[in-house]
Design a protein around this motif. Structure first.
Motif, PDB file in Angstrom:
ATOM      1  N   SER A   2       0.503  -1.306  -0.007  1.00 23.70           N
ATOM      2  CA  SER A   2      -0.245   0.243  -0.432  1.00 23.70           C
ATOM      3  C   SER A   2       0.465   1.068  -0.130  1.00 23.70           C
ATOM      4  N   ALA A   3      -0.095   2.422  -0.892  1.00 20.42           N
ATOM      5  CA  ALA A   3       1.447   3.420  -0.622  1.00 20.42           C
ATOM      6  C   ALA A   3       1.332   4.194   0.802  1.00 20.42           C
ATOM      7  N   ASN A   5       1.390   2.324   4.253  1.00 23.84           N
ATOM      8  CA  ASN A   5       1.419   0.620   5.271  1.00 23.84           C
ATOM      9  C   ASN A   5      -0.270   0.801   6.486  1.00 23.84           C
ATOM     10  N   ASN A  94      -4.186   7.567  -5.227  1.00 17.82           N
ATOM     11  CA  ASN A  94      -4.611   6.210  -3.976  1.00 17.82           C
ATOM     12  C   ASN A  94      -6.086   6.031  -3.188  1.00 17.82           C
ATOM     13  N   VAL A 287      -2.759  -0.369 -11.170  1.00 23.44           N
ATOM     14  CA  VAL A 287      -2.305   0.034 -10.110  1.00 23.44           C
ATOM     15  C   VAL A 287      -1.944   1.213  -9.666  1.00 23.44           C
ATOM     16  N   GLU A 291       0.483   3.504  -5.275  1.00 24.58           N
ATOM     17  CA  GLU A 291       1.471   2.865  -4.958  1.00 24.58           C
ATOM     18  C   GLU A 291       2.984   2.534  -5.646  1.00 24.58           C
ATOM     19  N   ARG A 292       2.733   2.969  -6.965  1.00 25.28           N
ATOM     20  CA  ARG A 292       4.181   3.250  -7.952  1.00 25.28           C
ATOM     21  C   ARG A 292       4.765   4.205  -7.844  1.00 25.28           C
ATOM     22  N   HIS A 294       5.238   5.085  -4.359  1.00 24.10           N
ATOM     23  CA  HIS A 294       5.945   4.676  -2.898  1.00 24.10           C
ATOM     24  C   HIS A 294       6.630   3.711  -3.468  1.00 24.10           C
ATOM     25  N   ASP A 295       6.657   3.708  -4.080  1.00 25.05           N
ATOM     26  CA  ASP A 295       8.333   1.721  -4.608  1.00 25.05           C
ATOM     27  C   ASP A 295       9.223   2.908  -5.098  1.00 25.05           C
TER      28      ASP A 295
END
Length: 311
Positions: A2-3, A5, A94, A287, A291-292, A294-295
């Motif tokens: 999750s963006a 957590n 989000n 997605v 989410e993207r 945050h990774d």
């Protein structure tokens, strides 16, 4: 992943969790109806089991704009009338985030009126709380879009020559899929309505009557109030647009004749939200962007990379 957590994390939530450590005590005027909005919102989030990290509260300018200073969550204090576009962007980026926007009647129905109608039309999945005290409070008592005709103020010393905005009717005709009105003097109903509004998938508009004892003594306390769902005199189907429209018109007319009607007025539980519609036609990524990005390992994209010019 999750963006944030904390989204979806199962833990017990207490009302005090939504009280910030920096500004725990609201500084609105004594007797202000805004205190009831804060209490109802804290109660609703607690009842729904949301924790502060799962919520974004976007507010406008004015007394109502201080709401996110007194409410522990992610917050964005926007420009005057601009809480809705900020809230829309956050929800689209989000979708798992619980998004609430808030503003006053001048902020929401006047300066931000265009955003209000189009957010309702597109049915964005969020809750919009409008503090309706029929006055511009922070700027010391000017006529607002919901001030009744004939109301005297600093900007209309001889009385307003304009009919007030009908916020419930405007919301329905614009396309909101959940419309309700409550009042600061009815805290139990207020929390119940906010719970329903937040749970609703789509644009939920809550017109929240909040008395302003400092700058709008004409409106007094919005009492006595009548709950249209609990009074046998009022019988209508909240899923029927025509019946809802007629009840809204009666409610908005009655307010300026001294009768305060509150309750649920319209709900369309079957209409897809804007995000659902966009994902269905392939115009939003499965997605979410939050989410993207945050990774740390994700390679950033530009909008022109996502579009096929030949389509």
């Amino acid at each position: 992943m999750s963006a944030f957590n904390a989204i979806g994390e199962k833990r017990e939530v207490q009302r005090e969790d939504f009280t910030p450590g920096i500004e725990p005590q609201a500084t609105w005027c004594p007797g202000c109806g805004d205190f009831s909005v804060l209490k109802a919102l804290k109660g609703a989030m607690t009842e729904l089991g949301k924790n502060p990290d799962e919520v974004l509260l976007a507010t406008g300018i004015g007394c109502s704009g201080k709401l996110n200073s007194y409410f522990e969550s992610y917050g964005f204090h926007t420009l005057h009338g601009r809480s809705l576009p900020v809230a829309r962007a956050a929800k689209l980026a989000n979708p798992d985030l619980e998004v609430v926007a808030a503003g006053g009647d001048g902020d929401g129905y006047g300066i931000g009126g265009n955003h209000f109608t189009h957010t309702a039309r597109e049915n964005h999945d969020m809750t919009y709380i409008v503090f309706n005290n029929e006055i511009f409070g922070l700027t010391k008592g000017q006529t607002s879009p919901t001030s009744p005709k004939g109301h005297k103020s600093k900007t209309q010393p001889h009385g307003s020559a304009k009919d007030p905005v009908r916020p419930l009717s405007l919301s329905l005709t614009s396309g909101a899929s959940y419309v309700a009105r409550t009042a600061a003097v009815n805290p139990n109903q207020a929390q119940e309505i906010l719970v329903e509004a937040i749970e609703h998938d789509g644009f939920s508009h809550v017109d929240f009557l909040t008395q302003c004892p400092t700058w709008n003594k004409d409106a007094k306390q919005y009492v006595p109030y009548i709950d249209v769902q609990e009074n046998d005199e009022y019988d209508f189907d909240i899923t029927d647009r025509r019946e809802a429209a007629e009840m809204m018109f009666e409610t908005e007319t009655a307010l300026h004749e001294g009768k305060v009607l509150t309750g649920r007025y319209y709900q369309d539980a079957d209409r897809p939200s804007y995000g659902q519609e966009k994902r269905a036609v392939g115009e939003m990524p499965e997605v979410p962007l939050a989410e993207r990005y945050h990774d740390d390992s994700y390679e950033w994209e530009r909008s022109y990379d996502m579009l096929d010019p030949h389509k």
